[in-house]
Enzyme design. Structure first.
Site, PDB file in Angstrom:
ATOM      1  N   HIS A 167       0.881  -1.234   0.027  1.00  0.00           N
ATOM      2  CA  HIS A 167       0.008   0.010  -0.011  1.00  0.00           C
ATOM      3  C   HIS A 167       0.882   1.290  -0.061  1.00  0.00           C
ATOM      4  O   HIS A 167       1.817   1.409   0.706  1.00  0.00           O
ATOM      5  CB  HIS A 167      -0.824  -0.071   1.251  1.00  0.00           C
ATOM      6  CG  HIS A 167      -1.995   1.178   1.417  1.00  0.00           C
ATOM      7  ND1 HIS A 167      -1.777   2.141   1.820  1.00  0.00           N
ATOM      8  CD2 HIS A 167      -3.347   1.102   1.145  1.00  0.00           C
ATOM      9  CE1 HIS A 167      -2.606   3.105   1.688  1.00  0.00           C
ATOM     10  NE2 HIS A 167      -3.696   2.189   1.189  1.00  0.00           N
TER      11      HIS A 167
ATOM     12  N   HIS B 253      -7.591   0.051  -4.040  1.00  0.00           N
ATOM     13  CA  HIS B 253      -8.499   0.908  -3.231  1.00  0.00           C
ATOM     14  C   HIS B 253      -8.803   2.141  -3.809  1.00  0.00           C
ATOM     15  O   HIS B 253      -8.151   2.997  -4.453  1.00  0.00           O
ATOM     16  CB  HIS B 253      -7.512   1.580  -2.125  1.00  0.00           C
ATOM     17  CG  HIS B 253      -7.202   0.467  -1.005  1.00  0.00           C
ATOM     18  ND1 HIS B 253      -6.528   0.924   0.068  1.00  0.00           N
ATOM     19  CD2 HIS B 253      -7.391  -0.884  -0.928  1.00  0.00           C
ATOM     20  CE1 HIS B 253      -6.193  -0.263   1.024  1.00  0.00           C
ATOM     21  NE2 HIS B 253      -6.867  -1.240   0.160  1.00  0.00           N
TER      22      HIS B 253
ATOM     23  N   ASP C 173     -12.761   2.406  -0.972  1.00  0.00           N
ATOM     24  CA  ASP C 173     -12.100   2.819   0.104  1.00  0.00           C
ATOM     25  C   ASP C 173     -12.619   4.150   0.625  1.00  0.00           C
ATOM     26  O   ASP C 173     -13.048   5.079   0.155  1.00  0.00           O
ATOM     27  CB  ASP C 173     -10.589   3.046  -0.359  1.00  0.00           C
ATOM     28  CG  ASP C 173      -9.548   3.296   0.918  1.00  0.00           C
ATOM     29  OD1 ASP C 173     -10.046   2.660   1.750  1.00  0.00           O
ATOM     30  OD2 ASP C 173      -8.544   3.757   0.405  1.00  0.00           O
TER      31      ASP C 173
ATOM     32  N   TYR D 192     -14.760   4.486   7.726  1.00  0.00           N
ATOM     33  CA  TYR D 192     -15.159   3.314   7.221  1.00  0.00           C
ATOM     34  C   TYR D 192     -16.804   3.169   7.564  1.00  0.00           C
ATOM     35  O   TYR D 192     -17.333   2.236   8.010  1.00  0.00           O
ATOM     36  CB  TYR D 192     -14.756   2.109   7.688  1.00  0.00           C
ATOM     37  CG  TYR D 192     -13.135   2.080   6.985  1.00  0.00           C
ATOM     38  CD1 TYR D 192     -13.097   1.285   5.770  1.00  0.00           C
ATOM     39  CD2 TYR D 192     -12.093   2.494   7.784  1.00  0.00           C
ATOM     40  CE1 TYR D 192     -11.923   1.128   5.322  1.00  0.00           C
ATOM     41  CE2 TYR D 192     -10.740   2.613   6.944  1.00  0.00           C
ATOM     42  CZ  TYR D 192     -10.769   1.734   5.868  1.00  0.00           C
ATOM     43  OH  TYR D 192      -9.471   1.599   5.301  1.00  0.00           O
TER      44      TYR D 192
HETATM   45  C1  DNO Z   1      -6.603   3.211   5.451  1.00  0.00           C
HETATM   46  C2  DNO Z   1      -5.792   2.248   5.131  1.00  0.00           C
HETATM   47  C3  DNO Z   1      -4.481   1.676   5.537  1.00  0.00           C
HETATM   48  C4  DNO Z   1      -3.980   0.472   4.978  1.00  0.00           C
HETATM   49  C5  DNO Z   1      -2.780   0.044   5.326  1.00  0.00           C
HETATM   50  C6  DNO Z   1      -2.256  -0.962   4.565  1.00  0.00           C
HETATM   51  O1  DNO Z   1      -7.750   3.260   5.362  1.00  0.00           O
HETATM   52  O2  DNO Z   1      -5.771   2.130   3.614  1.00  0.00           O
HETATM   53  O3  DNO Z   1      -4.307   1.696   6.917  1.00  0.00           O
HETATM   54  O4  DNO Z   1      -4.761  -0.468   5.449  1.00  0.00           O
HETATM   55  O5  DNO Z   1      -1.765   1.257   5.210  1.00  0.00           O
HETATM   56  O6  DNO Z   1      -1.180  -1.810   5.028  1.00  0.00           O
END
Ligand code: DNO
Length: 408
Positions: free
Chosen positions: A239, A304, A364, A381
């Site tokens: 990521h 994402h 996302d 979220y």
């Molecule tokens: C936030 C996420 C991050 C992601 C990490 C992956 O919403 O996209 O916390 O999970 O960086 O390792």
């Protein structure tokens, strides 16, 4: 494009039934209760599979756990200090257990100390909803005045420092406490909750780690774990940094296209891939998301899809600055051309006979809307904002697929 959804487990305010109603095809989840550096056991993995596939009435949900996000890379591994070798061994064992439980995709990141960060988790929107926001001036005020990082001023242009001084002067104890909590609280996915003193002592440990050293440690990590991933059939996908520029004087090494190019070329393997996060990368104006998908698409194992609106103030070169999380189709990233590039990549993979042609994406983040307002779910979220995002993205995918297949 496989429609997935991040689920934090049984305590998540979004239920499996909500996911079913949203039309989710597969789930993205993680064992957040296991401390960084420890092994994910088969038992714990089985438990989470069970929670996803069966609802509280014992009925099948039709959902499967397809993506792990994330197996966190410990600070020791990133710094190559302390127990880092044992943590790498644990990481490999976790990958073996994850593969044995039937999951093929593992997302992770290599950001030092702070995973993603925002200054404001509930920025009011004109329509009555709220969203997350990164305010450059608040962050600089925190860095210079609250954290009081030595020499922090050297990292910023004079006019930004002046604005940060004025901002700090206008803050009261409550605003200072809230800003501190927002920045270091450990947003979902980042396991650690850090106090100001924790941040200071973590920072001291990075004194001797510059960008080249962090990148070398990352390559060492990949050289250790990618052979295991290959052996057990896992596709790892890193990521990007969020936001994609240096914070608190720390090196960031996965912020731009050339960072990704370097990593996929240096440790070349189908098991070493990319999580293309449009919202993270899109916070800087020099990242061309559609172009990245066109050029690096063969390595993208997970997407994402999120949008951001870049706003003033920004550095004179436009790269580092404020942004907020806009509607999925409303920000600075052209979601239509990006999705078109993903669909083209999928066609290529089909023609090549690649089994992994169906690339999972998740809507996302989402804005807080309607019943989610004040519901105190995981920041970023909410159910309804993500439902809206997924529906909008699904509309684009369906339309472009029709076009691609000559239906329209
Ligand atoms: C936030 C996420 C991050 C992601 C990490 C992956 O919403 O996209 O916390 O999970 O960086 O390792």
């Amino acid at each position: 494009m496989k429609q997935t959804w991040r689920w934090f487990g049984p305590n998540d305010l979004t239920s499996t039934s909500d996911m079913q109603q949203a039309g989710v095809e597969a789930v993205v989840s993680a064992l957040h209760h296991i401390p960084n550096g420890e092994v994910w056991t088969k038992d714990e993995l089985d438990k989470r599979h069970q929670q996803i596939t069966t609802n509280q009435h014992g009925k099948a949900t039709g959902l499967t756990w397809d993506v792990v996000e994330s197996v966190p890379v410990s600070e020791d591994i990133k710094k190559q200090k302390g127990d880092w070798r044992a943590h790498i061994e644990a990481y490999k064992t976790s990958l073996e257990n994850i593969a044995a439980s039937g999951i093929e995709i593992v997302c992770y990141n290599f950001m030092p100390i702070l995973d993603w960060t925002r200054t404001d988790l509930v920025m009011p929107l004109q329509n009555g909803g709220s969203c997350m926001h990164y305010d450059y001036i608040d962050f600089v005020a925190y860095d210079i005045h609250i954290l009081a990082r030595p020499n922090a001023k050297a990292d910023f242009p004079d006019e930004i420092i002046e604005q940060a001084n004025a901002r700090f002067a206008s803050m009261n104890d409550d605003t200072i406490a809230l800003l501190t909590k927002n920045i270091t609280f450990g947003l979902p996915g980042a396991n650690d909750t850090l106090s100001l003193d924790d941040v200071r002592s973590h920072l001291a440990e990075y004194d001797d780690i510059n960008k080249d050293k962090l990148r070398a440690n990352f390559v060492d990590f990949l050289e250790q774990v990618i052979p295991t991933a290959e052996k057990v059939g896992i596709r790892m996908c890193c990521h990007p940094d969020d936001p994609p520029f240096s914070l608190l004087g720390l090196p960031r090494i996965m912020s731009v296209e050339s960072d990704y190019k370097y990593i996929v070329e240096t440790v070349s393997s189908p098991a070493n891939g990319i999580t293309l996060c449009s919202g993270s990368l899109g916070a800087r104006s020099d990242n061309d998301l559609t172009g990245m998908m066109q050029r690096l698409g063969e390595h993208v194992h997970f997407l994402h899809l999120r949008n951001v609106k870049r706003i003033e103030p920004r550095d004179p070169d436009g790269i580092r600055g404020s942004f907020y999380e806009s509607e999925h189709l409303g920000g600075d990233i052209d979601m239509v051309t990006l999705i078109a590039a993903v669909l083209q990549q999928e066609e290529k993979r089909k023609a090549q006979g690649r089994a992994d042609w169906n690339i999972p994406f998740r809507p996302d983040h989402g804005q807080d809307l309607m019943e989610d307002l004040g519901r105190r779910g995981q920041p970023g979220y909410p159910t309804i904002g993500r439902l809206r995002g997924l529906a909008e993205l699904r509309g684009i995918i369906t339309t472009l697929s029709h076009k691609q297949h000559g239906v329209i």
